[in-house]
Scaffold this motif. Structure first.
Motif, PDB file in Angstrom:
ATOM      1  N   PRO A 120       0.818  -1.227   0.000  1.00 26.96           N
ATOM      2  CA  PRO A 120       0.000   0.000   0.000  1.00 26.96           C
ATOM      3  C   PRO A 120       0.845   1.269   0.000  1.00 26.96           C
ATOM      4  N   VAL A 177       9.216  -2.047  -8.039  1.00 31.60           N
ATOM      5  CA  VAL A 177       9.742  -3.413  -8.101  1.00 31.60           C
ATOM      6  C   VAL A 177       9.310  -4.168  -6.842  1.00 31.60           C
ATOM      7  N   ALA A 214       9.528  -1.359   1.595  1.00 29.82           N
ATOM      8  CA  ALA A 214       9.572  -2.827   1.570  1.00 29.82           C
ATOM      9  C   ALA A 214       8.903  -3.476   2.775  1.00 29.82           C
ATOM     10  N   GLY A 215       8.193  -2.668   3.595  1.00 26.95           N
ATOM     11  CA  GLY A 215       7.459  -3.246   4.722  1.00 26.95           C
ATOM     12  C   GLY A 215       8.368  -3.685   5.859  1.00 26.95           C
ATOM     13  N   ALA A 231       4.379 -11.573   8.714  1.00 29.01           N
ATOM     14  CA  ALA A 231       3.745 -12.388   7.667  1.00 29.01           C
ATOM     15  C   ALA A 231       4.619 -12.435   6.417  1.00 29.01           C
ATOM     16  N   SER A 242       6.839  -9.148   3.014  1.00 28.81           N
ATOM     17  CA  SER A 242       7.817  -8.373   3.788  1.00 28.81           C
ATOM     18  C   SER A 242       8.636  -9.314   4.671  1.00 28.81           C
ATOM     19  N   GLY A 292      14.066  -5.249   3.575  1.00 32.70           N
ATOM     20  CA  GLY A 292      14.128  -3.781   3.520  1.00 32.70           C
ATOM     21  C   GLY A 292      15.013  -3.240   4.634  1.00 32.70           C
ATOM     22  N   LEU A 323      18.617  -3.618   3.596  1.00 31.13           N
ATOM     23  CA  LEU A 323      19.036  -2.602   2.617  1.00 31.13           C
ATOM     24  C   LEU A 323      19.339  -1.274   3.324  1.00 31.13           C
ATOM     25  N   SER A 353       2.011 -12.456  13.005  1.00 32.74           N
ATOM     26  CA  SER A 353       1.803 -11.074  13.451  1.00 32.74           C
ATOM     27  C   SER A 353       1.306 -10.210  12.289  1.00 32.74           C
ATOM     28  N   MET A 354       0.553  -9.181  12.627  1.00 32.63           N
ATOM     29  CA  MET A 354       0.005  -8.299  11.588  1.00 32.63           C
ATOM     30  C   MET A 354       0.801  -7.006  11.460  1.00 32.63           C
ATOM     31  N   GLU A 403       5.504   0.542   6.826  1.00 35.75           N
ATOM     32  CA  GLU A 403       5.841  -0.237   8.012  1.00 35.75           C
ATOM     33  C   GLU A 403       7.345  -0.410   8.223  1.00 35.75           C
ATOM     34  N   GLY A 437      -7.298  -0.139  11.366  1.00 38.54           N
ATOM     35  CA  GLY A 437      -7.086   0.600  10.119  1.00 38.54           C
ATOM     36  C   GLY A 437      -5.952   1.611  10.197  1.00 38.54           C
ATOM     37  N   ALA A 446       0.596   3.488   6.085  1.00 36.99           N
ATOM     38  CA  ALA A 446       1.251   3.057   4.844  1.00 36.99           C
ATOM     39  C   ALA A 446       0.792   3.942   3.680  1.00 36.99           C
TER      40      ALA A 446
HETATM   41  C1  LIG Z   1      -2.923 -10.782   7.793  1.00 38.20           C
HETATM   42  C2  LIG Z   1      -2.794  -9.280   7.957  1.00 38.20           C
HETATM   43  C3  LIG Z   1      -3.956  -8.507   8.044  1.00 38.20           C
HETATM   44  C4  LIG Z   1      -3.840  -7.121   8.209  1.00 38.20           C
HETATM   45  N1  LIG Z   1      -5.001  -6.383   8.260  1.00 38.20           N
HETATM   46  C5  LIG Z   1      -4.912  -5.028   8.413  1.00 38.20           C
HETATM   47  C6  LIG Z   1      -6.081  -4.217   8.398  1.00 38.20           C
HETATM   48  O1  LIG Z   1      -7.216  -4.694   8.176  1.00 38.20           O
HETATM   49  N2  LIG Z   1      -5.930  -2.879   8.619  1.00 38.20           N
HETATM   50  C7  LIG Z   1      -4.706  -2.293   8.814  1.00 38.20           C
HETATM   51  O2  LIG Z   1      -4.622  -1.085   9.004  1.00 38.20           O
HETATM   52  N3  LIG Z   1      -3.577  -3.039   8.772  1.00 38.20           N
HETATM   53  C8  LIG Z   1      -3.652  -4.375   8.564  1.00 38.20           C
HETATM   54  N4  LIG Z   1      -2.508  -5.123   8.506  1.00 38.20           N
HETATM   55  C9  LIG Z   1      -1.202  -4.408   8.494  1.00 38.20           C
HETATM   56  C10 LIG Z   1      -0.975  -3.783   7.117  1.00 38.20           C
HETATM   57  O3  LIG Z   1      -1.317  -4.721   6.114  1.00 38.20           O
HETATM   58  C11 LIG Z   1       0.483  -3.333   6.971  1.00 38.20           C
HETATM   59  O4  LIG Z   1       0.778  -2.421   7.997  1.00 38.20           O
HETATM   60  C12 LIG Z   1       0.707  -2.694   5.601  1.00 38.20           C
HETATM   61  O5  LIG Z   1       0.489  -3.628   4.556  1.00 38.20           O
HETATM   62  C13 LIG Z   1       2.125  -2.148   5.472  1.00 38.20           C
HETATM   63  O6  LIG Z   1       2.249  -1.599   4.195  1.00 38.20           O
HETATM   64  P1  LIG Z   1       3.675  -1.423   3.512  1.00 38.20           P
HETATM   65  O7  LIG Z   1       3.400  -0.980   2.115  1.00 38.20           O
HETATM   66  O8  LIG Z   1       4.538  -0.580   4.355  1.00 38.20           O
HETATM   67  O9  LIG Z   1       4.329  -2.877   3.510  1.00 38.20           O
HETATM   68  P2  LIG Z   1       3.818  -4.265   2.855  1.00 38.20           P
HETATM   69  O10 LIG Z   1       2.355  -4.277   2.695  1.00 38.20           O
HETATM   70  O11 LIG Z   1       4.452  -5.314   3.664  1.00 38.20           O
HETATM   71  O12 LIG Z   1       4.461  -4.228   1.408  1.00 38.20           O
HETATM   72  C14 LIG Z   1       5.852  -4.291   1.205  1.00 38.20           C
HETATM   73  C15 LIG Z   1       6.129  -4.859  -0.164  1.00 38.20           C
HETATM   74  O13 LIG Z   1       7.530  -4.837  -0.393  1.00 38.20           O
HETATM   75  C16 LIG Z   1       7.933  -6.033  -1.024  1.00 38.20           C
HETATM   76  N5  LIG Z   1       9.338  -6.261  -0.701  1.00 38.20           N
HETATM   77  C17 LIG Z   1       9.876  -6.540   0.491  1.00 38.20           C
HETATM   78  N6  LIG Z   1      11.219  -6.638   0.393  1.00 38.20           N
HETATM   79  C18 LIG Z   1      11.530  -6.443  -0.903  1.00 38.20           C
HETATM   80  C19 LIG Z   1      12.747  -6.447  -1.635  1.00 38.20           C
HETATM   81  N7  LIG Z   1      13.935  -6.650  -1.033  1.00 38.20           N
HETATM   82  N8  LIG Z   1      12.714  -6.231  -2.973  1.00 38.20           N
HETATM   83  C20 LIG Z   1      11.530  -6.003  -3.604  1.00 38.20           C
HETATM   84  N9  LIG Z   1      10.335  -5.996  -2.960  1.00 38.20           N
HETATM   85  C21 LIG Z   1      10.342  -6.203  -1.609  1.00 38.20           C
HETATM   86  C22 LIG Z   1       6.990  -7.078  -0.453  1.00 38.20           C
HETATM   87  O14 LIG Z   1       6.881  -8.204  -1.313  1.00 38.20           O
HETATM   88  C23 LIG Z   1       5.688  -6.302  -0.303  1.00 38.20           C
HETATM   89  O15 LIG Z   1       4.861  -6.429  -1.440  1.00 38.20           O
HETATM   90  C24 LIG Z   1      -2.573  -6.507   8.318  1.00 38.20           C
HETATM   91  C25 LIG Z   1      -1.419  -7.299   8.233  1.00 38.20           C
HETATM   92  C26 LIG Z   1      -1.525  -8.664   8.054  1.00 38.20           C
HETATM   93  C27 LIG Z   1      -0.272  -9.503   7.956  1.00 38.20           C
END
Ligand SMILES: Cc1cc2nc3c(=O)[nH]c(=O)nc-3n(C[C@H](O)[C@H](O)[C@H](O)COP(=O)(O)OP(=O)(O)OC[C@H]3O[C@@H](n4cnc5c(N)ncnc54)[C@H](O)[C@@H]3O)c2cc1C
Length: 403
Positions: A12, A33, A162-163, A167, A172, A176, A179, A344-345, A374, A384, A390
């Motif tokens: 996201p 990417v 990269a989160g 999970a 993630s 990240g 790096l 963990s979420m 994250e 939420g 994010a």
């Molecule tokens: C089961 C579950 C349910 C959840 N439900 C909710 C909810 O309902 N509401 C809420 O607010 N939060 C929820 N969360 C938390 C929320 O999903 C996360 O906080 C959010 O997705 C973080 O967004 P992000 O973009 O920072 O990271 P992520 O969503 O983790 O995305 C990071 C992306 O980076 C990619 N990546 C990682 N390392 C590399 C690399 N070295 N090279 C290339 N790509 C890479 C990964 O593949 C991933 O697609 C939930 C989490 C889980 C696990």
């Protein structure tokens, strides 16, 4: 492949960043990417597939939800408050609804549709998406005008989105952090948050599946470390919103290597002993408790407190009364572990906020490297908040990076 902005991670944070950046018509475009073959896998799985996308809140409430360093999130929140996120989602064809608790969901109840709509909007806006390609190293510019480079990409600016480490099956995996660390950034040690707790005591397992709607769970002797809400007994300990929201702090304490004592406040089941002794003195305590707690749990609490189940209020000694009151106010449990990153979420810890500018999310150690989502050392409760962080941090970074 060259770009004005390289975004690592199509979660996201990365997708909103790409959308914001694409609208700025950067000369060499935007490249996203991801290491997985599908983008936004975690977003699509969020909220049990229903996607609790955000939470209606003022900026003060938003900052408070993220605890001690929550003020760091305010510039990003101002860039994309919940109503603006809803308008942005509406623009890409996703209608949202707000539930009575203020949680924002897609009207379709489908988080996968939200992910698909964001990816489609990015593609329409000219964003290039490369999947199934983990980024393993990132080299900073060698001269002020040189690009950032990876083994196959170069870009004027990079957004690391990269989160965390939670999970990992959903993408993630902590890479990240590696790096960022390799570039000199300090990583606050990551621990699992929004996860279940495993207890040394086995009695919770006997009540597995039972939930109590209103319990306060606290770390014993630690002021302010308490969460109130629903509690669920599991076959290995406890879970439910109150426990999930406390779990990051428990996980941090567990790092010291010793079990963490916690207490459950079942205050709603606390008898008014004096009145009951006068008005219902011949009544067995168990019968009274079972009106305020599930019957089997009432029995367990009496057993833990050392109170015979058939004892009546009039025969309860002062010491027994004190013991029972204590167990209802602060029923002790010992946490030995958590559900771990797999279960963990969210991830508590991450890139230190001290090394990132809150107004642009640019790192203070390296030029033209931004961070969002994250990966940063911020995590919120269920409801939420984490997805909103994010989205809004990605949006802010994508609005300024690569200029
Ligand atoms: C089961 C579950 C349910 C959840 N439900 C909710 C909810 O309902 N509401 C809420 O607010 N939060 C929820 N969360 C938390 C929320 O999903 C996360 O906080 C959010 O997705 C973080 O967004 P992000 O973009 O920072 O990271 P992520 O969503 O983790 O995305 C990071 C992306 O980076 C990619 N990546 C990682 N390392 C590399 C690399 N070295 N090279 C290339 N790509 C890479 C990964 O593949 C991933 O697609 C939930 C989490 C889980 C696990």
């Amino acid at each position: 492949m060259d770009a004005s902005l390289l975004i690592i991670g199509a979660g996201p944070a990365g997708l909103l960043a790409a959308l914001a950046a694409a609208r700025r018509s950067l000369p060499r475009g935007v490249l996203v990417v991801d290491r997985l073959p599908v983008p936004g896998a975690k977003l699509a799985a969020s909220g049990g597939g229903r996607g609790n996308l955000s939470h209606v809140a003022t900026e003060g409430e938003f900052a408070a939800a993220f605890g001690r360093f929550g003020r760091f999130a305010i510039p990003a929140f101002r860039a994309l408050p919940p109503e603006r996120l809803r308008a942005t989602l509406a623009d890409v064809g996703i209608a949202t609804v707000v539930d009575p608790a203020g949680r924002i969901y897609p009207r379709s109840q489908s988080a996968a549709q939200v992910r698909d709509a964001l990816v489609a909007a990015c593609t329409r806006a000219g964003v290039r998406l490369v999947l199934d390609r983990p980024i393993r190293s990132l080299a900073p510019p060698e001269t002020p005008d040189a690009p950032w480079t990876t083994d196959s990409f170069s870009a004027r600016a990079v957004l690391l989105a990269a989160g965390g480490q939670s999970a990992p099956r959903l993408g993630s995996d902590g890479s990240g952090f590696a790096l960022a660390r390799a570039l000199g950034y300090q990583i606050v040690p990551p621990v699992p948050a929004l996860t279940s707790l495993r207890t040394a005591e086995t009695w919770p397992a006997a009540h597995s599946g039972l939930s109590l709607p209103d319990v306060t769970v606290a770390i014993a002797g630690k002021r302010g470390a308490a969460e109130r809400g629903e509690l669920l007994f599991t076959h290995r300990g406890i879970s439910g919103p109150a426990v999930l929201n406390l779990s990051g702090r428990v996980a941090r304490d567990l790092q010291a290597g010793a079990p963490v004592p916690i207490e459950l406040d079942l205050a709603h089941a606390q008898p008014d002993f004096r009145t009951l002794r006068q008005e219902a003195g011949s009544r067995p305590i168990h019968a009274w408790l079972a009106r305020n707690l599930p019957r089997a749990l009432a029995g367990t609490i009496l057993e833990l407190a050392g109170t015979p189940a058939d004892l009546t209020f009039s025969r309860l000694s002062a010491a027994q009364e004190q013991g029972l009151a204590r167990h209802l106010r602060a029923c002790p449990l010992t946490v030995r572990g958590t559900g771990g990153f797999d279960d963990s979420m969210a991830t508590a810890g991450g890139v230190s906020l001290k090394q990132v500018r809150p107004d642009t999310l640019e790192g203070r150690l390296t030029p033209r490297l931004h961070f969002a989502g994250e990966l940063l050392d911020l995590d919120g409760p269920t409801g939420g908040w984490n997805l909103h962080w994010a989205f809004c941090s990605g949006y802010l970074a994508g609005s300024v990076a690569g200029a």
